[in-house]
Design a protein around this motif. Structure first.
Motif: not given
Length: 219
Positions: A176-198
């Motif tokens: 009688d409901s819905f399960n929601l998983n809402y995600n935001y992510g940063a990838g390729n951190l081994d090449q560019n760590k700036s997105s981790l701060d973002l």
């Protein structure tokens, strides 16, 4: 529509040493003051570590770290990201590949919003295209198909770039409901760590976006 929060978690992929993550390391070295764990994995298993502190759970394997917080009342006040920030500051040379933050909840229709109406919204890619103001979205749908009808079960939506970070939105039907998983992510951190701060600096705007999406579904 009622929102019942299950957890907020931060998941990191990289190279980790589970043996380092001990109550003493978290409480004394990181000065997190979490107290004594209420549950933990056996100390003789060096490649896996599990620590439970009240409503906080740490799970560490050789290539994955998860910090999960339950008992959520206000998503803006979770400790998950700050704990990771302190942890990573102590171990800044830990190789990271990707980091993602999840808000996981159940959506329960209430008076004025029937299950069928909400189903029509969450199962339609157009809902996400309109809300995020984007032109394309990657969709993986699971449904039960018979000769005469199709019953939607779940959908996974992936958007490559929303303000510099990815979005992964997984929605599935419960009784009688819905399960929601809402995600935001940063990838390729081994090449560019700036997105981790973002990602770490962007949690409040992410919460704003999530709650705006909830209102969008109700509208």
């Amino acid at each position: 529509m009622k929102i019942a929060y299950n957890f907020v978690s931060l998941v990191t992929l990289g190279n980790f040493n589970p043996a380092i993550v001990t109550p003493d390391f978290l409480n004394k070295d990181c000065e997190l003051n979490l107290g004594e764990p209420t549950d933990q994995s056996p100390p003789f298993v060096p490649v896996h570590k599990h620590l439970q502190f009240q409503n906080l759970r740490f799970t560490v394997d050789m290539d994955r770290l998860e910090i999960l917080e339950t008992g959520i009342e206000n998503i803006y006040e979770v400790k998950t990201l700050q704990i990771f920030y302190v942890y990573y500051k102590k171990l800044p040379y830990t190789p990271l590949r990707a980091v993602g933050v999840n808000i996981n909840c159940d959506l329960l229709p209430e008076t004025g919003t029937t299950t069928d109406v909400l189903l029509g919204k969450v199962s339609s890619p157009q809902t996400y295209l309109d809300f995020l103001g984007i032109k394309e979205i990657n969709v993986t749908e699971i449904s039960l198909q018979t000769k005469t009808e199709k019953a939607w079960t779940s959908s996974n939506y992936r958007i490559q770039n929303v303000h510099g970070l990815t979005r992964l939105i997984n929605i599935s039907k419960k009784k009688d409901s819905f399960n929601l998983n809402y995600n935001y992510g940063a990838g390729n951190l081994d090449q560019n760590k700036s997105s981790l701060d973002l990602l770490l600096d962007g949690y409040k705007p992410f919460c704003d976006e999530f709650l705006s999406f909830m209102k969008f579904l109700e509208g």
